[in-house]
Design a protein around this motif. Structure first.
Motif, mmCIF file in Angstrom:
data_model
loop_
_atom_site.group_PDB
_atom_site.id
_atom_site.type_symbol
_atom_site.label_atom_id
_atom_site.label_comp_id
_atom_site.label_asym_id
_atom_site.label_seq_id
_atom_site.Cartn_x
_atom_site.Cartn_y
_atom_site.Cartn_z
ATOM 1 N N GLY A 167 5.170 14.698 -40.101
ATOM 2 C CA GLY A 167 4.534 14.148 -41.291
ATOM 3 C C GLY A 167 3.330 14.913 -41.783
ATOM 4 N N LYS A 168 2.838 15.886 -41.017
ATOM 5 C CA LYS A 168 1.617 16.583 -41.426
ATOM 6 C C LYS A 168 1.868 17.464 -42.641
ATOM 7 C CE LYS A 168 1.051 18.338 -37.425
ATOM 8 N NZ LYS A 168 0.507 19.009 -36.227
ATOM 9 N N PRO A 169 0.845 17.685 -43.452
ATOM 10 C CA PRO A 169 1.001 18.521 -44.643
ATOM 11 C C PRO A 169 1.510 19.913 -44.301
ATOM 12 C CG PRO A 169 -1.057 17.304 -44.766
ATOM 13 C CD PRO A 169 -0.499 17.064 -43.386
ATOM 14 N N LEU A 170 2.242 20.486 -45.235
ATOM 15 C CA LEU A 170 2.905 21.760 -45.007
ATOM 16 C C LEU A 170 1.926 22.858 -44.595
ATOM 17 C CD1 LEU A 170 5.720 23.048 -45.144
ATOM 18 C CD2 LEU A 170 5.240 23.660 -47.517
ATOM 19 N N ALA A 171 0.762 22.909 -45.226
ATOM 20 C CA ALA A 171 -0.210 23.953 -44.881
ATOM 21 C C ALA A 171 -0.684 23.802 -43.437
ATOM 22 C CB ALA A 171 -1.405 23.891 -45.837
ATOM 23 N N GLN A 172 -0.882 22.561 -42.982
ATOM 24 C CA GLN A 172 -1.281 22.336 -41.597
ATOM 25 C C GLN A 172 -0.153 22.689 -40.638
ATOM 26 O OE1 GLN A 172 -2.960 18.372 -41.096
ATOM 27 N NE2 GLN A 172 -3.969 18.501 -43.094
ATOM 28 N N ALA A 173 1.089 22.413 -41.040
ATOM 29 C CA ALA A 173 2.243 22.754 -40.208
ATOM 30 C C ALA A 173 2.378 24.266 -40.061
ATOM 31 C CB ALA A 173 3.511 22.171 -40.821
ATOM 32 N N LYS A 174 2.177 24.985 -41.151
ATOM 33 C CA LYS A 174 2.246 26.448 -41.102
ATOM 34 C C LYS A 174 1.159 27.009 -40.188
ATOM 35 C CE LYS A 174 2.161 30.522 -44.151
ATOM 36 N NZ LYS A 174 0.895 31.159 -43.739
ATOM 37 N N ARG A 175 -0.042 26.447 -40.290
ATOM 38 C CA ARG A 175 -1.139 26.899 -39.446
ATOM 39 C C ARG A 175 -0.837 26.639 -37.978
ATOM 40 N NH1 ARG A 175 -4.419 30.641 -38.092
ATOM 41 N NH2 ARG A 175 -6.457 29.958 -37.308
#
Length: 477
Positions: A93-101
């Motif tokens: 569920g985490k935002p895409l930018a946080q997932a990429k990081r």
């Protein structure tokens, strides 16, 4: 979306033989993402046997060769960053930018520990025996059972796999059944990089079929866990009969001190971004804020204004700044914490309610002021989007209040005076301390807590040694 994966045993993907499938749900909309044929206890035992067999050659493989393989894994991971970020976002569920990081930080773990594999140094100590010398060396501990939580579905896996493999250990990993696909992507990178069969194995399934065979097996020499303190306590009891090495990163309840000389604007910008990352479901996040009375109203007001502006939404929406909680149980737990604070006289400044959005498990970014020390929002880890505020005036009383917790994973403070900063580092009872910064988690530094927050360290030059035994040889010629 899981049809090409499943259980990873002896270098190949296979379907599990468990009785019931593992069903994975998207917390952003409550819909089923897919099903996985769960591992049976027989599958888990096969994974253990494979790891035991592979250990013979893997521990004898040179550190340089192990390093090259880990670098190859990192290259594979870099090549699928975009797809991996989408998987992480949908499962957690985490935002895409946080997932990429998170995927990028996981890649860092393999790069760092690849280099550590080349730096497993021993030492020589002068012997008291004429003609003798004492050699101290480090050897892989053996087969490792690793267990990871759902809140960071890849970086927690990488923190265990990378140092274990670098040290010459073999691994059976059991990821959280709520986010298994993210871990599977790492194992696919291991496969494509050419890791020998059996060196790393993955089983996904119910506790009785995956946890029990691992924790009770004499084949397993070390257990590494990221999870709750309650689970850690149970694991210590369950592993006692076979006397396993343990490293555990458990719960946290991080205090943040805002001193009267703090840069409040900087503290606010960093604190709001950190508190609501991953919807507050972060073991090292800032939970309880102790603000000097002279800056208290300013800080609470600024925090609430920033929190109220956050865009809450589905993780794959690039405008989203905060996603959902992982499941309905967390929603109920957060509601109970907020209700407890309200009942004890605290003031809800912003948030404090569910957000109805696409059937997902959303809760508003919440700021609670004037929270008494016995309220759940301060006394326990909330693991959600709650920032609990209280004030202080007397510094000695502050240290008592801040350190009055069984949890001691991370702690933070914002101040400018060098003497106060040094005192703060010394007085805080915590495995990690951040001063004017929340940046504690990186491959090159040790990560872990003390007291009920765990034992052992992941990362840094210390991390690989949790997967090694120390051997002394007294040699007389």
């Amino acid at each position: 979306m899981y049809q090409h994966f499943g259980q990873f045993i002896h270098g190949a993907w296979r379907q599990g033989r468990g009785a019931e499938p593992v069903i994975v749900t998207d917390p952003g909309n409550g819909k089923i993402l897919g099903e996985i044929a769960a591992a049976s206890s027989a599958d888990t035992r096969e994974a253990l046997a494979s790891a035991e067999t592979a250990l013979i050659n893997w521990r004898a493989t040179s550190g340089w060769t192990r390093a090259d393989l880990l670098q190859a894994v990192a290259q594979q991971m870099v090549s699928i960053t975009a797809d991996a970020a989408r998987m992480i976002s949908m499962e957690s569920g985490k935002p895409l930018a946080q997932a990429k990081r998170e995927w990028e930080l996981s890649t860092d773990q393999f790069i760092w520990h690849a280099e550590e594999a080349r730096r497993i140094y021993g030492r020589i100590v002068e012997s008291r025996v004429p003609g003798g010398r004492c050699e101290i060396s480090h050897e892989p501990v053996g087969v490792v059972a690793a267990f990871t939580a759902w809140n960071f579905p890849v970086v927690l896996v990488a923190r265990k796999l990378a140092p274990a493999l670098a040290a010459g250990c073999t691994v059976v990993l059991r990821p959280s059944s709520e986010v298994p696909g993210s871990a599977m992507l790492i194992f696919e990178c291991l496969r494509k990089a050419g890791l020998p069969a059996g060196v790393a194995n993955l089983v996904v399934g119910p506790t009785a079929e995956t946890y029990q065979p691992l924790i009770t097996s004499p084949i397993v020499k070390k257990v590494s866990l990221t999870g709750s303190t309650q689970l850690g306590q149970q694991m210590i009891r369950d592993s006692a009969a076979t006397i396993k090495r343990l490293s555990m990163e458990l719960g946290g309840n991080a205090p943040v001190i805002i001193f009267d000389d703090a840069d409040v604007e900087k503290a606010l910008d960093l604190s709001v971004a950190t508190k609501f990352a991953n919807c507050g479901q972060v073991c090292v996040t800032c939970d309880r804020f102790y603000v000097h009375e002279s800056r208290y109203h300013e800080f609470v007001k600024g925090f609430a204004e920033r929190a109220a502006r956050l865009k809450v939404g589905y993780g794959l929406d690039e405008a989203t700044q905060m996603g959902p909680l992982i499941n309905p149980r967390r929603l109920k737990a957060i509601e109970a914490i907020v209700a407890d604070a309200r009942d004890k006289g605290a003031r809800i400044v912003t948030g404090g309610e569910r957000i109805e959005l696409n059937g997902g498990y959303f809760y508003a970014p919440t700021v609670i002021a004037d929270v008494p020390d016995d309220a759940l929002a301060i006394a326990e880890e909330n693991f959600g989007p709650i920032a609990a505020m209280t004030s202080f005036s007397d510094s000695e009383d502050l240290w008592r209040r801040v350190n009055n917790s069984d949890f001691a994973l991370s702690a933070y403070a914002f101040a400018r005076d060098p003497a106060r900063i040094r005192e703060t580092v010394a007085r805080l009872e915590s495995g990690m301390v951040g001063i004017n910064s929340y940046a504690l988690a990186a491959a090159e530094v040790p990560f872990g807590g003390i007291k009920a927050s765990g034992m052992g360290r992941e990362g840094g030059s210390e991390g690989i040694h949790d997967y090694m035994n120390v051997k002394l040889a007294q040699i007389v010629l």
